[in-house]
Design an enzyme around this catalytic site. Structure first.
Site, PDB file in Angstrom:
ATOM      1  N   GLN A 128      26.534  46.401  42.891  1.00  8.11           N
ATOM      2  CA  GLN A 128      27.721  46.366  42.045  1.00  8.11           C
ATOM      3  C   GLN A 128      27.737  45.108  41.189  1.00  8.11           C
ATOM      4  O   GLN A 128      27.764  43.991  41.713  1.00  8.11           O
ATOM      5  CB  GLN A 128      28.978  46.402  42.921  1.00  8.11           C
ATOM      6  CG  GLN A 128      30.288  46.322  42.166  1.00  8.11           C
ATOM      7  CD  GLN A 128      31.470  46.163  43.112  1.00  8.11           C
ATOM      8  OE1 GLN A 128      31.430  45.359  44.035  1.00  8.11           O
ATOM      9  NE2 GLN A 128      32.518  46.934  42.895  1.00  8.11           N
ATOM     10  N   TYR A 130      30.103  43.353  39.088  1.00  8.66           N
ATOM     11  CA  TYR A 130      31.482  43.166  38.643  1.00  8.66           C
ATOM     12  C   TYR A 130      31.779  41.692  38.356  1.00  8.66           C
ATOM     13  O   TYR A 130      31.979  41.294  37.225  1.00  8.66           O
ATOM     14  CB  TYR A 130      32.461  43.685  39.705  1.00  8.66           C
ATOM     15  CG  TYR A 130      32.860  45.132  39.579  1.00  8.66           C
ATOM     16  CD1 TYR A 130      32.039  46.059  38.952  1.00  8.66           C
ATOM     17  CD2 TYR A 130      34.055  45.583  40.103  1.00  8.66           C
ATOM     18  CE1 TYR A 130      32.410  47.390  38.847  1.00  8.66           C
ATOM     19  CE2 TYR A 130      34.441  46.912  40.003  1.00  8.66           C
ATOM     20  CZ  TYR A 130      33.616  47.815  39.380  1.00  8.66           C
ATOM     21  OH  TYR A 130      33.996  49.135  39.279  1.00  8.66           O
ATOM     22  N   GLU A 247      36.656  51.020  47.369  1.00 15.21           N
ATOM     23  CA  GLU A 247      36.088  49.806  47.959  1.00 15.21           C
ATOM     24  C   GLU A 247      37.049  49.186  48.964  1.00 15.21           C
ATOM     25  O   GLU A 247      36.643  48.685  50.002  1.00 15.21           O
ATOM     26  CB  GLU A 247      35.748  48.797  46.862  1.00 15.21           C
ATOM     27  CG  GLU A 247      35.093  47.523  47.391  1.00 15.21           C
ATOM     28  CD  GLU A 247      34.664  46.572  46.300  1.00 15.21           C
ATOM     29  OE1 GLU A 247      34.017  45.569  46.642  1.00 15.21           O
ATOM     30  OE2 GLU A 247      34.973  46.817  45.127  1.00 15.21           O
TER      31      GLU A 247
END
Length: 402
Positions: A128, A130, A247
């Site tokens: 991920q 982010y 998540e």
């Protein structure tokens, strides 16, 4: 809420236990026992993922139409409890848990066909992208830029705290595709079909416990096809918020908390109290352990309701923020008790003791080898997936109307 298992669920639990007995080898169980961070040994976790996939059990939360189990919320919870009780290794499951549901909701038919089957099998492993330096909980301030060049986006910038970027073979990330208007309005959600591509550099960040789980990733004119964008351009904030609900609340917290509670009990059974006798029998320590158990049980009631809602197609919404707060803080409380129970044996730095097959003598007893690594690594639990302060703001706005 009726907590008694139905005869069908009792039979399902027996099936799960037989499956675990037949398929969890000792080295896989060792990987589960020696997990001192977020995930188990990557190779062991991937082996377990593929064993589950071969049985059709790698995606308990996915609907049947995409290869999931179609299990009820109760069955998913039973499966999670039995896996943790049997020391099954924790899978690096960002594909199953996070980006998979996003592709199901926002992806095209072509994207679903391209990504979902190999996510299910374990052939595709996503990380991920982010957080950025200066853009963690304030994710809307991200600066990594993607500029359209024909059929590609050209990406420049950096991501940080990227868990598993050194072992994954795919990445989903948020990039800025516009600078006009509100910061949230210029973000897009894109996929990279490899992390071994020109211009992309992964640099390790070692944790206080000596583990390599997170990284900083640098983008220098990295190209990805526009066809790999999930959802419309500049609508990535909507996609990202949907993913964060999974998540924060899409997996069960309490099976791992129950297992962690038992780990602390094992230490307290072996270690002595300040005066005499076992630490487990010390009134002060026993009370704090009981308080942690009550916190787990109360969270479990909320979690079962959320799992029930998910099974009916309802998103957890802001309740996932509540679960994230309570789950992370309860986990940290258990970590504190574990280190306190282990006392001076928690101090030696022995990361090699948690490698598979290690059989050299250690200062720390076997039953406490993960206590300090978990304490150190889980300091981040109240920060990642959105800090708990941000979660409280979400609850204040979405639930309390403040």
């Amino acid at each position: 809420m009726d907590l008694a298992l139905s005869p069908e669920d009792d039979a399902f639990r027996d099936d799960v236990r037989r499956f675990l007995d037949d398929n969890l080898s000792e080295d896989l169980r060792e990987a589960g026992r020696k997990t001192g961070g977020v995930f188990a040994d990557f190779a062991a976790g991937l082996r377990w993922h593929r064993i589950l996939a071969g049985h059709g059990w790698s995606a308990p939360t996915w609907p049947r139409e995409y290869g999931g189990t179609g299990w009820s919320a109760t069955q998913r919870y039973i499966f999670a409890r039995e896996c943790t009780a049997a020391d099954a290794p924790r899978i690096f499951n960002m594909g199953i848990r996070m980006v998979g549901p996003v592709i199901m909701k926002f992806g095209t038919a072509e994207q679903k066909a391209k990504y979902l089957p190999p996510i299910l099998s374990g052939d595709i492993v996503f990380c991920q992208g982010y957080s950025e330096p200066g853009s963690g909980s304030d994710l809307a301030s991200l600066k990594t830029r993607a500029v359209r060049d024909g059929d590609d986006y050209v990406i420049n910038g950096t991501k940080i705290w990227t868990t598993g970027a050194h072992v994954a073979n795919r990445m989903f990330c948020l990039v800025r595709t516009a600078t006009e208007g509100k910061p949230q309005d210029g973000i897009s959600f894109v996929l990279l079909d490899s992390v071994d591509i020109p211009g992309l550099t992964v640099k390790p960040i070692l944790t206080l416990a000596g583990d390599h789980e997170v990284n900083q990733v640098f983008f220098d004119n990295v190209r990805t096809p526009v066809a790999n964008r999930i959802g419309p351009e500049n609508a990535g904030w909507t996609v990202a918020k949907y993913l964060l609900e999974f998540e924060r609340g899409g997996d069960a917290y309490t099976p791992n908390l129950h297992a962690r509670l038992e780990d602390v009990r094992k230490i307290a059974r072996e270690e002595a109290a300040d005066g005499s006798g076992r630490l487990l029998d010390d009134p002060g320590f026993a009370q704090r352990l009981a308080e942690a158990e009550l916190a787990i049980q109360s969270l479990e009631m909320i979690e079962l309701q959320v799992l029930s809602d998910l099974s009916k197609g309802r998103n957890p919404g802001a309740v996932s923020s509540l679960m994230k707060i309570r789950g992370s803080e309860t986990s940290q409380a258990l970590d504190h008790l574990g280190v306190e129970a282990l006392a001076w044996y928690a101090a030696p730095f022995e990361p090699e003791a948690r490698t598979l097959g290690h059989n050299e003598p250690t200062v720390t007893p076997d039953y406490g080898i993960t206590a300090m690594p978990l304490f150190l690594n889980n300091r981040a639990a109240t920060i990642y997936a959105g800090s708990n302060e941000i979660q409280r703001n979400i609850i204040a706005k979405a639930i309390l109307g403040l």
